[in-house]
Design an enzyme around this catalytic site. Sequence first.
Site, short mmCIF file in Angstrom:
data_model
loop_
_atom_site.label_atom_id
_atom_site.label_comp_id
_atom_site.label_asym_id
_atom_site.label_seq_id
_atom_site.Cartn_x
_atom_site.Cartn_y
_atom_site.Cartn_z
N ARG A 1 0.47 -0.88 -0.31
CA ARG A 1 -0.43 -0.19 -0.20
C ARG A 1 0.68 1.53 -0.92
NH1 ARG A 1 -1.44 -4.20 2.81
NH2 ARG A 1 -4.01 -4.74 2.84
N HIS B 1 2.48 -14.20 8.69
CA HIS B 1 1.86 -14.93 7.66
C HIS B 1 2.55 -15.62 7.25
CE1 HIS B 1 -0.05 -9.79 7.90
NE2 HIS B 1 -0.53 -11.12 8.60
P1 NAD Z 1 1.74 -2.36 4.24
O1 NAD Z 1 1.93 -2.52 2.48
O2 NAD Z 1 0.38 -2.12 4.38
O3 NAD Z 1 2.67 -0.71 4.32
C1 NAD Z 1 3.51 -0.93 3.80
C2 NAD Z 1 4.06 0.78 4.41
O4 NAD Z 1 5.96 0.90 5.33
C3 NAD Z 1 3.92 2.36 4.18
O5 NAD Z 1 2.45 2.72 4.79
C4 NAD Z 1 4.45 2.69 2.92
O6 NAD Z 1 4.85 4.08 3.23
C5 NAD Z 1 5.46 2.09 4.41
N1 NAD Z 1 6.88 2.24 4.18
C6 NAD Z 1 7.79 2.23 3.10
N2 NAD Z 1 8.41 1.95 2.26
C7 NAD Z 1 8.85 2.55 3.56
C8 NAD Z 1 10.68 2.55 4.40
N3 NAD Z 1 11.24 2.26 3.45
N4 NAD Z 1 10.54 2.85 5.35
C9 NAD Z 1 9.46 3.26 6.34
N5 NAD Z 1 8.25 2.65 5.88
C10 NAD Z 1 8.26 2.04 4.83
O7 NAD Z 1 2.46 -2.74 4.46
P2 NAD Z 1 1.54 -3.97 5.77
O8 NAD Z 1 1.44 -2.88 7.08
O9 NAD Z 1 2.59 -4.74 6.08
O10 NAD Z 1 0.74 -5.23 5.01
C11 NAD Z 1 0.74 -6.22 3.81
C12 NAD Z 1 0.63 -7.14 3.79
O11 NAD Z 1 1.37 -7.01 2.84
C13 NAD Z 1 1.34 -8.13 5.01
O12 NAD Z 1 0.04 -8.66 5.43
C14 NAD Z 1 2.72 -8.74 4.42
O13 NAD Z 1 1.99 -10.06 5.32
C15 NAD Z 1 2.29 -8.26 2.88
N6 NAD Z 1 4.59 -8.33 2.20
C16 NAD Z 1 4.81 -8.68 2.97
C17 NAD Z 1 6.49 -8.46 2.14
C18 NAD Z 1 7.42 -8.87 2.27
O14 NAD Z 1 7.09 -9.95 3.22
N7 NAD Z 1 8.24 -8.01 2.16
C19 NAD Z 1 5.92 -7.76 0.85
C20 NAD Z 1 4.76 -7.56 0.11
C21 NAD Z 1 3.89 -7.94 1.66
#
Ligand code: NAD
Length: 262
Positions: A37, A119
């Site tokens: 997001r 997750h």
């Molecule tokens: P989200 O995508 O809802 O939110 C991510 C947040 O991180 C955003 O508000 C964004 O502004 C912020 N952000 C992005 N880059 C940043 C940085 N460099 N420093 C600080 N903040 C930063 O993610 P969520 O809350 O984890 O929920 C989404 C779901 O997505 C979770 O259930 C997760 O399992 C899954 N997911 C996981 C991965 C992974 O394993 N890396 C990747 C994508 C999604």
Amino acid sequence: MRHRLVEEAAKLIASSSYVVVFTGAGISTESGIPDFRGPSGLWKRIDPAKFSIEYFYEDPDEVWKLFIQFFENYRRARPNPAHYAIAELERIGVVKSVITQNVDGLHQAAGSRRVIELHGSLRYAVCINCGYKVSLEEAIEEARRAARAPRCPRCGMPLKPGVVFFGEALPRKALEEAFEEAGRADLVLVVGSSLTVYPAAYIPQYAKERGAKLLIINMTPTASDYIADLVIRGKAGEVLPAITREVKKLKGIEGDIVRQGC
Ligand code: NAD
């Protein structure tokens, strides 16, 4: 301004006795994995409905095709300074556990030992019928070869990537452990989560309701900023190492952040 906030965060952390870290996709964007997001989130390119359990049952072959493309980002990813800074806080005894919504394994790769994965994980694929697990690499190899969903070697039903899809329950043991840790914490440090995905997002709120302090580091506003004791808006890979260095200074621990792990 930023330095004052870093100092304030470090003081909060150094004066706490049970710090629990709660992370989301935002901590891994600087490792090259897009979040869902954030400003360049994945949902701007992929329809989230395709990662629902209903859709998986309807068309597992299509989901595996999408998943294989998506997985390439993860295979190449390495921990970034934020993951190392958190592992260092655990190494020096400040952080007791990391609760993560991520499936990328980067906390463990950076050396964090106590990691609760809410997750699921990309280490394995699991049979939708009998629960048998195989390594995800093996499952992907079969999916590529057969150009369809890989099959369970035990019962022949489709395997599903070991991550929690929309509409699926979270792994019970991980969820229970996460709530126990949140109940023990006197400070929860949230990093890189929009705090909008439930029930995971309830964990920091639960800790706060039980008297823990809440510190949020995120690039954009989160759904729980209004209950936080301190919010720092910035990049995790810049802010966390600065905070960790400051915590070490306050505790009289010498040396820079160790890049342990694999
Ligand atoms: P989200 O995508 O809802 O939110 C991510 C947040 O991180 C955003 O508000 C964004 O502004 C912020 N952000 C992005 N880059 C940043 C940085 N460099 N420093 C600080 N903040 C930063 O993610 P969520 O809350 O984890 O929920 C989404 C779901 O997505 C979770 O259930 C997760 O399992 C899954 N997911 C996981 C991965 C992974 O394993 N890396 C990747 C994508 C999604």
